[in-house]
Design an enzyme around this catalytic site. Structure first.
Site, PDB file in Angstrom:
ATOM      1  N   SER A 218       0.850  -1.231  -0.007  1.00  0.00           N
ATOM      2  CA  SER A 218       0.233  -0.043   0.033  1.00  0.00           C
ATOM      3  C   SER A 218       0.883   1.414   0.027  1.00  0.00           C
ATOM      4  O   SER A 218       0.254   2.451  -0.157  1.00  0.00           O
ATOM      5  CB  SER A 218      -0.874   0.075   1.359  1.00  0.00           C
ATOM      6  OG  SER A 218      -0.261  -0.264   2.466  1.00  0.00           O
ATOM      7  N   HIS A 246      -5.541  -4.235  -1.788  1.00  0.00           N
ATOM      8  CA  HIS A 246      -5.423  -3.400  -2.691  1.00  0.00           C
ATOM      9  C   HIS A 246      -5.222  -4.064  -4.157  1.00  0.00           C
ATOM     10  O   HIS A 246      -5.293  -3.154  -5.242  1.00  0.00           O
ATOM     11  CB  HIS A 246      -4.028  -2.270  -2.662  1.00  0.00           C
ATOM     12  CG  HIS A 246      -4.054  -1.166  -1.473  1.00  0.00           C
ATOM     13  ND1 HIS A 246      -4.759  -0.141  -1.687  1.00  0.00           N
ATOM     14  CD2 HIS A 246      -3.478  -1.206  -0.384  1.00  0.00           C
ATOM     15  CE1 HIS A 246      -4.616   0.456  -0.720  1.00  0.00           C
ATOM     16  NE2 HIS A 246      -4.262   0.178   0.168  1.00  0.00           N
ATOM     17  N   LYS A 277     -12.301  -1.040  -0.084  1.00  0.00           N
ATOM     18  CA  LYS A 277     -11.473  -0.246  -1.262  1.00  0.00           C
ATOM     19  C   LYS A 277     -12.216  -0.285  -2.491  1.00  0.00           C
ATOM     20  O   LYS A 277     -13.302   0.306  -2.652  1.00  0.00           O
ATOM     21  CB  LYS A 277      -9.968  -0.631  -1.130  1.00  0.00           C
ATOM     22  CG  LYS A 277      -9.397  -0.241   0.224  1.00  0.00           C
ATOM     23  CD  LYS A 277      -7.909  -0.733   0.225  1.00  0.00           C
ATOM     24  CE  LYS A 277      -7.299  -0.273   1.601  1.00  0.00           C
ATOM     25  NZ  LYS A 277      -6.649  -1.329   2.373  1.00  0.00           N
TER      26      LYS A 277
END
Ligand SMILES: *Cc1c(COP(=O)(O)O)cnc(C)c1O
Length: 434
Positions: A218, A246, A277
């Site tokens: 990240s 991610h 996310k």
């Protein structure tokens, strides 16, 4: 004590005596007294002063409207390069509708933890959907990605076992590893040879070994060596686990993640993903064998001891996975924007994590400045100029590697990206960075 109800909230008509002769007023509708300085917490105040002296103290920026490519924080309009809303799903009309419909039909809360009475049909539907999407036997959803990692790592291992973990793995993996009481061995970032060295050191120990990496890191936006580590895990009989927070919705076919990106289906025992996310809502999930998931039902503490998602969250996520299949052009746009933005930053002369071969391979692009205080000042100046990009300094990243982290989304228009680039360049020139 007696309570009376007259027009307003419940009021205590007398004070409640408490031990040691103190008395407190219960449920008064009068404004509560502000909590003044208390010597019991003086050490916290001292530490905050230290943060201020180091220039690392921050306050929260408040979003006034919705999470979008252009929005308002603290009353200022900015081009937003700080959110994880990769595909713009935080406010997609179909997801809003799904959440509202589920709220109408099932209410706002689940009312219990999953193992007691809080497993709703819609929770099961979401898990079946994710398992099918990921092409695995089973899936379990946790309240967050953090809970998924911490709850899984801590429950599947014990004190005689070993965890081999990349030095830049996410905090939730580190916390889970500590809670498991297993022995933790940290390998250098993405260093497969070092991971093998560590595996060799413990190969004759009786404990189980868990090899674990983030799919996408990240802070630098680089991709973990999932395929090479999976080969090692196979060779040494280690459990292979990947945290795809991610990577979900970003890498692989229709955003299936790093396992799909590397084509290592069936070689990773435990896949963690987040619903917070790219998926746009909230939650984390673990994918794997039926027995892994069944075991987590019995032993993962956040699953056992914390209430499940409201039905609206489950419904939102179901709609989001449908969108990954029906609107893949969002992912295409995300990557087109990412490539353009990175290229322009490099052309302008920024250090985006290595000048010749930038480490970042994903929509996360760092702009490395080095000094922590200079980075915070740069971020503040960018904000004043209309670009929101978070500064990240030690201890989140190594000393001397402070950076502005930018995240591209599918929803940024070319004009917004150009405007952001122009602002970043102008502010950098003014502050002597370029
Ligand atoms: C954000 C993140 C998590 C936590 O996910 P949440 O759903 O926000 O709790 C876990 N791992 C990594 C690598 C992350 O970036």
């Amino acid at each position: 004590m007696r309570f009376t109800r007259n027009n307003g909230p419940l009021r205590a008509t007398s004070t409640l005596p408490v031990r040691q002769g103190f008395s407190i007023l219960l449920m008064s509708s009068a404004p509560a007294p502000t909590t003044a300085f208390r010597p019991q917490l003086a050490h916290l105040t001292a530490q905050l002063d230290e943060f201020r002296a180091r220039g690392t103290h921050f306050r929260l920026r408040v979003l006034d409207d919705e999470q979008a490519a252009v929005c308002h924080y603290d009353g200022r309009q900015v081009i937003n390069l700080a959110s994880n809303n990769y595909l713009g799903l935080c406010n997609h009309p179909k997801l809003r509708e799904a959440a509202i419909a589920a709220t109408r039909k099932y209410g706002v809360g689940s009312g219990a933890v999953r193992t007691i009475a809080g497993t709703m049909r819609i929770h099961m539907e979401l898990e079946e959907k994710i398992a099918a999407f990921k092409n695995v036997e089973a899936c379990v959803v946790f309240q967050s990605g953090f809970a998924a990692n911490a709850g899984t790592v801590s429950s599947i291992l014990g004190k005689d076992d070993f965890i081999l973990s990349d030095e830049l793995n996410h905090a939730s993996i580190i916390d889970g590893a500590r809670l498991s009481r297993a022995k933790i061995k940290v390998f250098r970032h993405k260093d497969v040879a070092h991971a093998e060295e560590l595996l060799l050191e413990v190969q004759h120990e009786p404990g189980r070994k868990l090899l674990i990496t983030d799919g996408v890191f990240s802070m630098d936006g680089d991709i973990g060596p999932v395929a090479a580590l999976a080969v090692l895990a196979e060779e040494y009989g280690a459990i292979m686990m990947v945290d795809d927070a991610h990577a979900s919705g970003v890498l692989g076919r229709n955003g299936r993640g790093s396992i799909d990106h590397f084509q290592v289906h069936g070689k990773v025992d435990i896949q963690v993903g987040t619903l917070s996310k790219a998926i746009g809502a909230l939650g984390g999930y673990v994918c794997g064998s039926r027995d892994l998931i069944d075991f987590l039902y019995h032993r993962a503490r956040p699953f056992l001891f914390s209430t499940s998602h409201p039905p609206s969250v489950a419904a939102t996520c179901i709609a989001a996975f449908d969108l990954l299949e029906s609107e893949p052009e969002r992912i295409d746009r995300l990557w087109a924007n990412t490539i353009y933005f990175k290229q322009q930053l490099a052309n302008a002369g920024f250090d985006i994590g290595g000048r010749t071969t930038p480490k970042s391979e994903t929509p996360i692009t760092p702009i490395i400045l080095g000094d922590g205080r200079a980075t915070m000042d740069f971020s503040r100046a960018l904000f004043e100029a209309g670009v929101m990009a978070t500064s990240i300094a030690f201890p989140t990243v190594p000393e001397g590697k402070a950076r502005i982290r930018t995240i591209m989304t599918s929803e940024h228009t070319r004009a917004q990206i150009d405007q952001a680039l122009e602002t970043i360049t102008a502010v950098a020139k003014k502050s002597g960075i370029l």
